[in-house]
Design an enzyme around this catalytic site. Structure first.
Site, PDB file in Angstrom:
ATOM      1  CG  ASP A  83     -23.713  26.604   6.412  1.00 45.03           C
ATOM      2  OD1 ASP A  83     -23.342  27.859   5.904  1.00 45.03           O
ATOM      3  OD2 ASP A  83     -23.472  25.532   6.191  1.00 45.03           O
ATOM      4  CD  GLN A  93     -11.797  16.710  11.631  1.00 45.91           C
ATOM      5  OE1 GLN A  93     -11.379  16.703  11.966  1.00 45.91           O
ATOM      6  NE2 GLN A  93     -11.736  15.993  10.240  1.00 45.91           N
ATOM      7  N   GLY A 128     -26.581  15.206   2.825  1.00 43.53           N
ATOM      8  CA  GLY A 128     -28.014  15.472   3.868  1.00 43.53           C
ATOM      9  C   GLY A 128     -28.061  17.062   3.504  1.00 43.53           C
ATOM     10  CB  THR A 129     -26.480  20.340   4.118  1.00 43.09           C
ATOM     11  OG1 THR A 129     -25.307  19.980   5.383  1.00 43.09           O
ATOM     12  CG2 THR A 129     -26.397  21.847   4.300  1.00 43.09           C
ATOM     13  CG  ASP A 144     -23.231  24.152   0.991  1.00 42.95           C
ATOM     14  OD1 ASP A 144     -22.184  24.897   1.818  1.00 42.95           O
ATOM     15  OD2 ASP A 144     -23.766  22.964   1.301  1.00 42.95           O
ATOM     16  CE  LYS A 152     -25.076  22.259   8.118  1.00 38.45           C
ATOM     17  NZ  LYS A 152     -24.436  22.195   6.370  1.00 38.45           N
ATOM     18  N   GLY A 211       0.990  -1.502  -0.304  1.00 41.57           N
ATOM     19  CA  GLY A 211      -0.066   0.185   0.136  1.00 41.57           C
ATOM     20  C   GLY A 211       0.644   0.951  -0.096  1.00 41.57           C
TER      21      GLY A 211
END
Ligand code: R5P
Length: 343
Positions: A196, A122, A252-253, A245, A219, A57
């Site tokens: 959002d 993140q 999902g949003t 967006d 949201k 890998g």
């Protein structure tokens, strides 16, 4: 021809010697189509990176021609590729290995072209003991040896602050605005929707370009990868809603947003976004949603099995122009007449 050259040939022995500039482009396996579109527009061949995956890998790279003294642009979105059997982590590691090999081969500059900067969501701690992965990936790229980053529609512009090297932050919003304007014409009563609070500035500027009003959705994320849309702030009644967006990931949003907007009286709902990640069951989620159409760009290659409502536009012109200008040390924001800061 695999390089683009400018400047006089270095000849003679007296100093100073003006260096010939060479532009070279290599591609990671997650972004081959986009890299081909860029090299075609630049009129240069792709520099083969000799990428292989060993049986355990691990990734291997060896450029198949000299890259000494060149400005090497390495195109690789930090995204998985089902076709290539790569996960997002494989794509990231491959990019790091390519940068490391380029550094060791005496390039003049190594420029990572990551139209989709994976791990960028993140970008802060939302809960104690979480990582800030956007910062981690920035550190990894700089440690491997990039001289600059060329990217598009970061989840938050502030991610640029995790780099000490220059970041050219481009936007696909003009491509998407133009498309919506062309498709909707002047008759449609359009309202632009921010899914959002984080997207309000972008949505406002998108709406201003279209000469349309905008509305905002409330949201919440009760858990990771679960989106709950509360209500609409603004008037959508009898209007054609266009949700704008940066990323579509699980879908999902968007699916929740589309339903909320229709429940509030919109006549139809479409969505546009720069990055179509479409992970997990996104295609099923979106195909069974009330969305009439979705447009994304090719920062992430569209995997097989996409429903008919998804359409892709290329951002290769913007990236090609950016590469050309970075190479020539010209202003990159001129591409947008300075308006990239608006998004
Ligand atoms: C959130 O802040 C982002 O702008 C996107 O709305 C989100 O990442 C999309 O994710 P998903 O498609 O998984 O709901």
């Amino acid at each position: 021809m695999s390089t683009l050259e400018v400047g006089p040939a270095s000849s003679g022995t007296s100093l100073p010697i003006e260096r010939d500039k060479r532009l070279m482009v290599a591609s990671g396996r997650a972004s081959q189509e986009l890299a081909a579109r860029i090299t075609e527009r630049l009129g240069v061949g792709l520099t083969e990176a000799g990428l292989k995956t060993f049986s355990d890998g691990e990734v291997y790279c060896r450029y198949e021609e000299s890259i000494r003294g060149a400005d090497l642009f390495i195109v690789q979105s930090i995204a998985g590729s089902a076709r290539e059997g790569l996960t997002v982590n494989d794509a990231l590691m491959e990019l790091l290995v390519m940068v490391e090999a380029a550094q060791g081969a005496s390039t003049h500059r190594v420029i990572a072209v990551c139209p989709w900067f994976g791990y960028s969501r993140q970008d802060k701690k939302s809960m104690p003991r979480e990582p800030i992965t956007a910062r981690l990936v920035a550190k990894l790229l700089e440690t491997a040896g990039i001289d600059r980053l060329l990217t598009m529609d970061l989840h938050a512009g502030q991610v640029q602050g995790f780099f000490s090297q220059p970041v050219d932050h481009m936007t696909a919003m003009p491509i998407l605005t133009r498309y919506v304007a062309d498709q909707m014409g002047e008759e449609a009563d359009v309202v632009v929707i921010s899914p959002d609070a984080g997207r309000v500035k972008l949505t406002r500027n998108f709406a201003r370009k279209l000469g349309a009003p905008y509305a905002l959705l409330e949201k919440q994320r009760p858990a990771q990868q679960v989106a709950e849309i509360g209500y609409v702030i603004g008037d959508v009644k009898d209007k054609v809603a266009v949700i704008v967006d940066d990323i579509i990931d699980t879908g999902g949003t968007l699916a929740a947003a589309a339903q909320t907007v229709l429940d509030a009286g919109a006549s139809k709902v479409y969505a546009v976004a720069t990055h179509g990640v479409f992970s997990g069951n996104a295609f099923e989620t979106l195909a069974s949603s009330p969305l009439s159409g979705i447009v994304v760009t090719d920062t992430v290659p569209l995997r097989e099995g996409a429903p008919d409502i998804i359409r892709t536009l290329t951002c290769a012109d913007t990236l090609t122009e950016s590469v050309r200008k970075i190479f020539a040390d010209e202003s990159v924001s001129e591409i947008f007449a300075g308006e990239n800061q608006l998004f």
